[in-house]
Scaffold this motif. Structure first.
Motif, PDB file in Angstrom:
ATOM      1  N   ASP A  36     -85.624  30.607  30.143  1.00 22.89           N
ATOM      2  CA  ASP A  36     -86.172  29.939  28.960  1.00 22.89           C
ATOM      3  C   ASP A  36     -87.127  30.831  28.167  1.00 22.89           C
ATOM      4  O   ASP A  36     -87.942  30.325  27.387  1.00 22.89           O
ATOM      5  N   GLN A  62     -81.123  27.775  21.484  1.00 24.76           N
ATOM      6  CA  GLN A  62     -81.744  27.716  22.798  1.00 24.76           C
ATOM      7  C   GLN A  62     -83.204  28.166  22.739  1.00 24.76           C
ATOM      8  O   GLN A  62     -84.079  27.570  23.380  1.00 24.76           O
ATOM      9  N   ALA A  66     -86.714  25.951  23.624  1.00 18.93           N
ATOM     10  CA  ALA A  66     -87.829  26.391  24.469  1.00 18.93           C
ATOM     11  C   ALA A  66     -89.140  26.452  23.694  1.00 18.93           C
ATOM     12  O   ALA A  66     -90.218  26.253  24.268  1.00 18.93           O
TER      13      ALA A  66
END
Length: 218
Positions: A36, A62, A66
């Protein structure tokens, strides 16, 4: 500084020195340890997006999962979305950059360009108007707003805006040509900027707005 942070700084150095393969490898090593790691996901998305837009979009999204308020990720996601032919969604992400980083003039102008590209003329005029309140000497904003008013048949306002731009950039042959002999005729060519390269940088010209969105370094 953690090991991942040190590795990321090395990855950024590789990327900025045009060693994309080594930057990618460094990002993948970081993500193997810390899946992450938002900055590594973002940089990897920028790198991969140059070859595969959809992969770049996936990775940058993504990164934003995070770190939702990651301004550079929003900026580069917008750039990829514009390149992928999704200007409306791209405009929303440039708007988010403007919220997170109010001093980002490029993001504000590109937001206006994409609103223009999707036919949201009223919103685009409002956007450029807000820009000019804060940055009254922004030649790209003056030219973009002048073109919008011209498209609505308001030649007088368009000429006034182009004249303001011409006073700020008196050596611009393109602006002078657009204003016509004596600076009295309305600008019919939306490429009346300080050169095509500036148009591409700012993303002002609606006809080339999607091609204008170049990505930024992380």
């Amino acid at each position: 500084m953690t090991e991942s942070d040190a590795s990321f700084e090395a990855a950024v150095t590789h990327y900025r020195e045009n060693r994309a393969d080594r930057a990618e490898a460094a990002c993948r090593e970081i993500l193997a340890r810390a899946p992450d790691h938002a900055r590594a996901l973002h940089l990897l998305g920028v790198i991969r997006g140059a070859a595969d837009i959809q992969e770049g979009l996936r990775l940058i999204r993504q990164a934003m999962e995070a770190k939702p308020d990651y301004a550079e990720a929003h900026f580069n996601l917008a750039a990829l979305l514009a390149a992928a032919g999704q200007p409306a969604e791209a405009a929303r992400h440039y708007a988010e950059v403007g919220r997170l980083r109010p001093d980002d003039l490029v993001a504000h102008i590109r937001h206006g360009a994409l609103l223009t590209a999707v036919g949201e003329t009223d919103k685009a005029i409002e956007q450029y108007g807000r820009i000019l309140v804060r940055w009254p000497d922004s030649v790209p904003a003056l030219l973009a707003l002048g073109t919008l008013y011209l498209s609505r048949g308001d030649a007088g306002t368009s000429i006034d805006l182009y004249r303001r731009a011409a006073r700020l950039a008196p050596d611009s042959a393109e602006i002078a040509a657009g204003l016509g002999p004596g600076g009295v005729d309305p600008v019919m060519d939306p490429l009346g900027l300080e050169g095509v390269e500036e148009a591409l940088h700012w993303g002002v010209v609606p006809a080339v707005a999607l091609a204008a969105h170049r990505r930024r370094d992380p």
